[in-house]
Write an enzyme that holds these catalytic residues in place. Sequence first.
Site, PDB file in Angstrom:
ATOM      1  N   ASP A 246       0.864  -1.173   0.000  1.00 42.98           N
ATOM      2  CA  ASP A 246       0.000   0.000   0.000  1.00 42.98           C
ATOM      3  C   ASP A 246       0.906   1.230   0.000  1.00 42.98           C
ATOM      4  OD1 ASP A 246      -1.711   2.093   0.512  1.00 42.98           O
ATOM      5  OD2 ASP A 246      -2.597   1.231   2.324  1.00 42.98           O
TER       6      ASP A 246
ATOM      7  N   ASP B 262      -3.651   4.516  -5.849  1.00 39.08           N
ATOM      8  CA  ASP B 262      -3.846   5.891  -5.376  1.00 39.08           C
ATOM      9  C   ASP B 262      -2.940   6.868  -6.109  1.00 39.08           C
ATOM     10  OD1 ASP B 262      -5.657   4.751  -3.684  1.00 39.08           O
ATOM     11  OD2 ASP B 262      -4.358   4.786  -1.929  1.00 39.08           O
TER      12      ASP B 262
ATOM     13  N   ASP C 115     -10.331  -3.436  -1.562  1.00 38.91           N
ATOM     14  CA  ASP C 115      -9.204  -2.514  -1.433  1.00 38.91           C
ATOM     15  C   ASP C 115      -8.315  -3.014  -0.290  1.00 38.91           C
ATOM     16  OD1 ASP C 115      -7.657  -0.275  -1.868  1.00 38.91           O
ATOM     17  OD2 ASP C 115      -9.076   1.143  -0.988  1.00 38.91           O
TER      18      ASP C 115
ATOM     19  N   HIS D  71     -12.615   8.746  -9.575  1.00 44.26           N
ATOM     20  CA  HIS D  71     -12.500   8.511  -8.131  1.00 44.26           C
ATOM     21  C   HIS D  71     -11.696   9.656  -7.526  1.00 44.26           C
ATOM     22  CE1 HIS D  71     -12.465   6.495  -4.375  1.00 44.26           C
ATOM     23  NE2 HIS D  71     -11.271   5.938  -4.463  1.00 44.26           N
TER      24      HIS D  71
ATOM     25  N   ASP E 227     -17.406   4.086  -0.774  1.00 38.35           N
ATOM     26  CA  ASP E 227     -16.149   3.752  -0.105  1.00 38.35           C
ATOM     27  C   ASP E 227     -16.441   3.391   1.363  1.00 38.35           C
ATOM     28  OD1 ASP E 227     -13.331   3.651   0.533  1.00 38.35           O
ATOM     29  OD2 ASP E 227     -12.950   5.051  -1.105  1.00 38.35           O
TER      30      ASP E 227
END
Length: 855
Positions: free
Chosen positions: A196, A530, A455, A588, A342
């Site tokens: 991440d 991201d 996610d 997004h 989300d």
Amino acid sequence: MAPVLVLWLAVCLSVTWAVDRGNFKTCDQSVRLLLELYRLQGNMTRVKINELKPLKPRYEVPDVLIREPPTDLSLLSQDENGVVLSLGAESQRVIVSARPFRLDIMEGRDVLMSLNSRGLLAFEHLRMQEEEKVEDGMWEETFKSHSDSKPNGPSAVSLDFSLPGVEHVYGIPEHADTLRLKTTDNGDPYRLYNLDVFQYELYNPMALYGAVPVMLAHNAQRTTGIFWLNAAETWVDISSNTAGKTVFGKMLDYVQGSSETPQTDVRWISESGIIDVFIMLGPTPNDVFSQYASLTGTQSFPPLAAVGYHQCRWNYNDQEDVTSVDAGFDEHDIPYDYIWLDIEHTDGKRYFTWDPHKFATPKEMLQGLMDKKRKMVAIVDPHIKVDSNYKIHNEIRSRGFYIKNKDGGDYEGWCWPGSAGYPDFTRADMREWWASMFAYDQYEGSMENLYTWNDMNEPSVFNGPEVTMHKDAVHGAWEHRDVHNLYGFYVQMATAEGLIQRSGGVERPFVLTRAFFAGSQRYGAVWTGDNAAEWEHLKISIPMCLSLGLVGISFCGADVGGFFKSPSTELLVRWYQTGAYQPFFRAHAHLDTPRREPWLFGPENTALIREAVRQRYALLPYWYQQFYHAHRTGQPIMRPLWVEYPQDPATFALDDEFLIGRDLLVHPVTEEGARGVTAYLPGKGEVWFDVQTFQKHNGAQNLYIPVTMSSIPVFQRGGSIIPKKIRVRRASSCMMHDPYTLYVALNPQRTAEGKLYIDDGHTFNYEKKEFIHRRLSFTNNILSSVNLAPDAQFTTQSWIERIVILGASKPSTVTLKTADGKESQLEFDFDASMSVLTLRKPGMNAGVDWNVMLQ
């Protein structure tokens, strides 16, 4: 599967006579390795190396291969230093040399690939911890304040590959880097370790969210592939060399005169597991795609709606917000298919739940969307809030399904809910239980138009080393270090299975994942994580998705507009124009960014975004055919130019333009303030038609294209037929019975061809032969539609309402002949200035045979 060739390899230590030899191992006492060599059907070779007698079994990756591939190998010759084996094809063979160990794959007199030609095979054997002092890092690894025990000591494996004649290699996603992989001589190797990464940097080899250990090598003569089946942390070192430049090679050059052959050398290093590598020998790009698909499967076939536009942000606040945004699309005449929620939609970050105040009546919300033929995606992450009042947590704990820490207790880390447990998705019984949680009577408030987003499944652990799980966490018999890159793969697998099961096996699922591995294509879509609202992030979305397509994952996209930060209006418009031509099309944005629904930037920009989205919807028949083709063949949907023009070196490093299928070339505008772009139109003898103006351009040239803010440079290849539905409605399923317009782009040198695929758009009934698949072709002034699947049964209400022929001559008459033998004259218009012939209202059903004759 019985190995056809088994050899022992030993690591020999040389010693001098000046020491007491009794204190040291001889070669015979060294760790012995087992080499297994297989020839696989379809021009592939598999090489496995493992310890002959390990202290305990070493991890071998399960579940990624769709089946154990069949083998066939025959011995040609052998002596005391090696063997020569036939690879089936007349001139292909593998030469295994024993001292030193080396493996060469030959075709005729050419070496296609060499293994261990640089002697970098390494295999750290499992061992018992000894009492005496050991080197630092042997039994424990530290990073910042974190430590990971290594109960078996170092266990890394490594092997080098040499690729003579190759200068271009691709693949090994995920990295925010160019399509063509760079040499790593002067820096870190490319890293494959699912992480991440907050606001990732561009143009470097850092690990990102997913890892597919597959590399393609290409030159004008051949395409080959290497699939390194290992789920541990992996590094890939790439160096550029000149083939044969050993000392002996240099002496040969001196005697014979230099012959510079380029070469790429690649070294793979994994922290644990075994060496299990598949060599895919092509020889064409499409051969490599089908070879890899035969091992790990093809892209799942999504419901048609999933190929439409998706609207998302972190987070839509409540049901009223969802209703308002949904209405905004109708008010501004912009189609969309899915709206997304989300993590804030849950009750305190407890997945499979709804916030009781903000989303008090989720079925009412979902029904409102369903009435408009729209759908929703809600996030379900694999970190579970440790809370004794939470049903999901209690079930997982009581069943013993959590990953364990090294001491045997449930592993806990910190993520969105605070203290969280992590289900052990490597367990089949855990995945089965997880899938059962998507049943309508388990997932309260869910309905058939609710789909799922996984996610944080690297897995993300906010207080763990590198924001992920400790490597000494335990999955049954295995450490997390062995299985790390598989975790996200298993999460998506279990989720997709849950969506299938809830419908009794009838409905196709849609699941988006952030983490992935080889084979993840079987379970849904991925996105590039991201990203940021910056021009460079828009540009990098192209090579990132191209790299994924090359290794089987076609359903890829990037957050339109950028997740972090706020895009300028120009950047947002350009991103919509680019995203509309990538396989997964979703906007997004981060929680802290200003709202950016498409109508918030003034009527002019709303119109530009509307046009980009409408272009996507008009092309849905073509997109859907491409997804069907990818599902059947493993070929990428969004593909680099070199895949279709493998002998043209000008295409080998291009990554600012791409093809969709064979027939659409897209060069998005990705520069701020651009007044023009230069697109390379490939193919000597090709012609390309601008899809907006119908202007014709010759191939094998760089074409400068002036652009305005409304420009999306897209070209249709001459010799192709593309179906569109130009009556765009609010959602894809509203267009189900609408008519088709066929765009026929002519090239005088070849027959123009295309395909039309139609099914119900959402079930697995296509597997029961319930679909229409037709070949469209134009040759000798006859345009015809022929059934490609005569044993399939499906009917459509759609008809052909217009045919546009580019590069045409004016006919005197146009005659339509239908399957029942009836003939009729068609009206037509001819634009002599652009050589465009338009046939109006031919009216035949899209699912039947017909031909149109120009005279």
